[in-house]
Design a protein around this motif. Structure first.
Motif, PDB file in Angstrom:
ATOM      1  N   GLN A 142       0.802  -1.206  -0.100  1.00  0.00           N
ATOM      2  CA  GLN A 142       0.080  -0.032  -0.062  1.00  0.00           C
ATOM      3  C   GLN A 142       0.812   1.209  -0.055  1.00  0.00           C
ATOM      4  N   LYS A 143       2.062   1.206   0.432  1.00  0.00           N
ATOM      5  CA  LYS A 143       2.985   2.236   0.583  1.00  0.00           C
ATOM      6  C   LYS A 143       4.040   2.443  -0.784  1.00  0.00           C
ATOM      7  N   LYS A 144       3.756   1.548  -1.699  1.00  0.00           N
ATOM      8  CA  LYS A 144       4.823   1.488  -2.964  1.00  0.00           C
ATOM      9  C   LYS A 144       4.624   2.758  -3.700  1.00  0.00           C
ATOM     10  N   ASN A 145       5.740   3.246  -4.112  1.00  0.00           N
ATOM     11  CA  ASN A 145       5.714   4.489  -4.847  1.00  0.00           C
ATOM     12  C   ASN A 145       5.667   4.175  -6.335  1.00  0.00           C
ATOM     13  N   VAL A 146       4.953   5.142  -7.103  1.00  0.00           N
ATOM     14  CA  VAL A 146       5.038   4.981  -8.342  1.00  0.00           C
ATOM     15  C   VAL A 146       6.395   5.237  -8.995  1.00  0.00           C
ATOM     16  N   GLY A 147       7.045   4.189  -9.717  1.00  0.00           N
ATOM     17  CA  GLY A 147       8.220   4.238 -10.289  1.00  0.00           C
ATOM     18  C   GLY A 147       9.239   3.049  -9.784  1.00  0.00           C
ATOM     19  N   ILE A 148       8.449   2.471  -8.930  1.00  0.00           N
ATOM     20  CA  ILE A 148       9.327   1.159  -8.428  1.00  0.00           C
ATOM     21  C   ILE A 148       9.791   0.314  -9.642  1.00  0.00           C
ATOM     22  N   ARG A 149      10.799  -0.464  -9.437  1.00  0.00           N
ATOM     23  CA  ARG A 149      11.322  -1.506 -10.298  1.00  0.00           C
ATOM     24  C   ARG A 149      10.987  -2.868  -9.871  1.00  0.00           C
ATOM     25  N   PHE A 150      10.321  -3.885 -10.680  1.00  0.00           N
ATOM     26  CA  PHE A 150      10.128  -5.193 -10.036  1.00  0.00           C
ATOM     27  C   PHE A 150      10.070  -6.106 -11.104  1.00  0.00           C
ATOM     28  N   LYS A 151       9.900  -7.205 -10.682  1.00  0.00           N
ATOM     29  CA  LYS A 151       9.883  -8.480 -11.423  1.00  0.00           C
ATOM     30  C   LYS A 151       8.429  -9.343 -11.134  1.00  0.00           C
ATOM     31  N   TYR A 152       7.918  -9.738 -12.333  1.00  0.00           N
ATOM     32  CA  TYR A 152       6.599 -10.403 -12.063  1.00  0.00           C
ATOM     33  C   TYR A 152       6.430 -11.637 -13.077  1.00  0.00           C
ATOM     34  N   GLU A 153       5.477 -12.509 -12.923  1.00  0.00           N
ATOM     35  CA  GLU A 153       5.365 -13.736 -13.679  1.00  0.00           C
ATOM     36  C   GLU A 153       3.838 -13.723 -13.950  1.00  0.00           C
ATOM     37  N   VAL A 154       3.495 -13.730 -15.265  1.00  0.00           N
ATOM     38  CA  VAL A 154       2.184 -13.744 -15.646  1.00  0.00           C
ATOM     39  C   VAL A 154       1.553 -15.142 -15.077  1.00  0.00           C
ATOM     40  N   GLU A 155       0.442 -15.129 -14.523  1.00  0.00           N
ATOM     41  CA  GLU A 155      -0.304 -16.444 -14.259  1.00  0.00           C
ATOM     42  C   GLU A 155      -1.436 -16.602 -15.013  1.00  0.00           C
ATOM     43  N   LYS A 156      -2.357 -15.529 -15.471  1.00  0.00           N
ATOM     44  CA  LYS A 156      -3.407 -15.695 -16.218  1.00  0.00           C
ATOM     45  C   LYS A 156      -3.771 -14.376 -17.017  1.00  0.00           C
ATOM     46  N   VAL A 157      -4.226 -14.324 -18.229  1.00  0.00           N
ATOM     47  CA  VAL A 157      -4.458 -13.104 -19.155  1.00  0.00           C
ATOM     48  C   VAL A 157      -6.184 -13.193 -18.783  1.00  0.00           C
ATOM     49  N   LEU A 158      -6.386 -12.060 -18.061  1.00  0.00           N
ATOM     50  CA  LEU A 158      -7.892 -11.874 -18.037  1.00  0.00           C
ATOM     51  C   LEU A 158      -8.766 -10.978 -18.988  1.00  0.00           C
ATOM     52  N   GLY A 159      -9.863 -10.732 -18.796  1.00  0.00           N
ATOM     53  CA  GLY A 159     -10.707  -9.856 -19.966  1.00  0.00           C
ATOM     54  C   GLY A 159      -9.763  -8.467 -20.009  1.00  0.00           C
ATOM     55  N   ASP A 160      -9.908  -7.769 -21.122  1.00  0.00           N
ATOM     56  CA  ASP A 160      -9.472  -6.377 -21.549  1.00  0.00           C
ATOM     57  C   ASP A 160      -8.012  -6.504 -21.358  1.00  0.00           C
ATOM     58  N   GLY A 161      -7.290  -7.687 -21.534  1.00  0.00           N
ATOM     59  CA  GLY A 161      -5.591  -7.732 -21.502  1.00  0.00           C
ATOM     60  C   GLY A 161      -5.041  -7.646 -20.277  1.00  0.00           C
ATOM     61  N   ILE A 162      -5.860  -7.713 -19.083  1.00  0.00           N
ATOM     62  CA  ILE A 162      -5.322  -7.573 -17.892  1.00  0.00           C
ATOM     63  C   ILE A 162      -4.618  -8.773 -17.470  1.00  0.00           C
ATOM     64  N   LEU A 163      -3.265  -8.560 -16.954  1.00  0.00           N
ATOM     65  CA  LEU A 163      -2.532  -9.672 -16.619  1.00  0.00           C
ATOM     66  C   LEU A 163      -2.379 -10.013 -14.986  1.00  0.00           C
ATOM     67  N   ARG A 164      -3.035 -10.980 -14.590  1.00  0.00           N
ATOM     68  CA  ARG A 164      -3.063 -11.493 -13.202  1.00  0.00           C
ATOM     69  C   ARG A 164      -1.489 -12.069 -13.117  1.00  0.00           C
ATOM     70  N   ALA A 165      -0.842 -11.678 -12.064  1.00  0.00           N
ATOM     71  CA  ALA A 165       0.650 -11.959 -12.110  1.00  0.00           C
ATOM     72  C   ALA A 165       1.131 -12.170 -10.458  1.00  0.00           C
ATOM     73  N   LYS A 166       2.013 -12.748 -10.430  1.00  0.00           N
ATOM     74  CA  LYS A 166       2.746 -12.965  -9.126  1.00  0.00           C
ATOM     75  C   LYS A 166       3.974 -12.170  -8.956  1.00  0.00           C
ATOM     76  N   LEU A 167       4.157 -11.497  -8.127  1.00  0.00           N
ATOM     77  CA  LEU A 167       5.158 -10.737  -7.698  1.00  0.00           C
ATOM     78  C   LEU A 167       6.457 -11.495  -7.656  1.00  0.00           C
ATOM     79  N   LEU A 168       7.570 -11.372  -8.151  1.00  0.00           N
ATOM     80  CA  LEU A 168       8.663 -12.287  -7.832  1.00  0.00           C
ATOM     81  C   LEU A 168       9.677 -11.595  -6.875  1.00  0.00           C
ATOM     82  N   LYS A 169      10.219 -12.099  -5.924  1.00  0.00           N
ATOM     83  CA  LYS A 169      11.100 -11.833  -5.147  1.00  0.00           C
ATOM     84  C   LYS A 169      12.465 -11.950  -5.337  1.00  0.00           C
TER      85      LYS A 169
END
Length: 332
Positions: free
Chosen positions: A305-332
């Motif tokens: 909830q405190k993350k700032n716009v501009g953070i860099r991160f890695k993620y893994e796509v789990e599912k493509v939802l409607g309107d092209g939204i990517l349900r993803a898992k945040l990689l650590k």
């Protein structure tokens, strides 16, 4: 560590500036920056205005550099270490002081058009970093030997993109770094600088994941946080919000930068079940990524909830939802 106002005041151009006069000057400066910059005159040579400016903007701009630094790769941080820092349009030395606190720098060059700001920056550098050699110039300085970081802190906004690119050409730095207003108007200048530096053969260390054409007409970062109690009080009295600050921050490198992380370009929404972000992956299209809360612990949800716009991160796509939204898992 960011100096407190009590630590700063004895080293201001006017250390005896009253709180009432400081607030009056801050309101005048804020109105000028927001509504009538062309009518502000040479405020950088007025000791009272410089002292007031320093008390508000130095401690509240400093965290911006800390945030951007935290998003850089370890390889870039290591390469930036022990480099010469040229602060072009240094003001009271905000970013030079912050840089010296974050990085093992060799020397600092302070550049500003006004005597007052240069005097203030030099005075603060001498007190807080007496072990670091610093020099002052009112025009483009000669290039130091060794690795150079050329930094613009709210100064491209003053001199314009073309003039900034000319400074880059004269100094041929190893890195070009800028933190400027997070406005759509300034972003046009940022794109102009970006294009020129890419054509010059520079790589992007932040925020862009690649050299691809920018997929938006306005990309900026947003720092959110709180300040020292004295600063918070000053902001409240001046009726100026410095807890949420938009900025346009870019870092370019002469050496090739390899970083496979994505960048959060906009916080879209938080629902009962997810965080929805707009994300730049280095293509010419921005993605909408949905991160479900069930992948996080309660403490991690609070951190998200405190993350700032501009953070860099890695993620893994789990599912493509409607309107092209990517349900993803945040990689650590």
């Amino acid at each position: 560590m960011i100096p407190s106002l009590s630590e700063l005041r004895p080293h201001l151009l006017n250390p005896d500036l009253s709180e009432a006069d400081c607030l009056k000057a801050i309101r005048s400066l804020s109105a000028g920056f927001t509504f009538s910059r062309d009518k502000m005159g040479n405020y950088g040579n007025n000791p009272d205005l410089v002292s007031a400016y320093t008390q508000l903007y130095l401690p509240t701009n400093w965290p911006k550099l800390e945030f951007i630094w935290s998003q850089l790769s370890d390889e870039v941080k290591e390469d930036l270490a022990d480099a010469h820092f040229i602060d072009f349009g240094c003001g009271p030395g905000t970013y030079s002081l912050a840089w010296c606190d974050l990085v093992k720098t060799k020397t600092v060059t302070l550049v500003d058009q006004t005597h007052g700001m240069l005097d203030q920056a030099s005075k603060l550098m001498d007190h807080f970093n007496p072990h670091i050699a610093s020099s002052v110039y009112r025009m483009t300085p000669p290039r130091p030997e060794g690795k150079v970081v050329l930094f613009f802190g709210h100064s491209i906004n003053e001199i314009g993109a073309q003039a900034a690119v000319q400074v880059v050409q004269r100094l041929d730095p190893d890195y070009v770094f800028f933190i400027e207003p997070g406005t759509s108007d300034f972003f046009k200048q940022a794109l102009e600088v970006r294009t020129a530096l890419i054509e010059k053969g520079m790589s992007i260390a932040y925020p862009c994941p690649s050299l691809a054409k920018c997929p938006t007409d306005w990309c900026h970062q947003v720092w959110r946080g709180s300040h020292d109690l004295e600063v918070e009080r000053l902001c409240q009295l001046a009726q100026i919000d410095r807890r949420t600050q938009a900025m346009t921050a870019h870092l370019y490198s002469k050496a090739k930068v390899v970083d496979d992380r994505s960048t959060m370009t906009r916080f879209l929404t938080e629902t009962k079940f997810s965080f929805d972000w707009e994300v730049c992956d280095g293509t010419e299209v921005l993605n909408k990524v949905q991160l479900q809360k069930k992948q996080f612990s309660k403490s991690e949800v609070k951190q998200m909830q405190k993350k700032n716009v501009g953070i860099r991160f890695k993620y893994e796509v789990e599912k493509v939802l409607g309107d092209g939204i990517l349900r993803a898992k945040l990689l650590k």
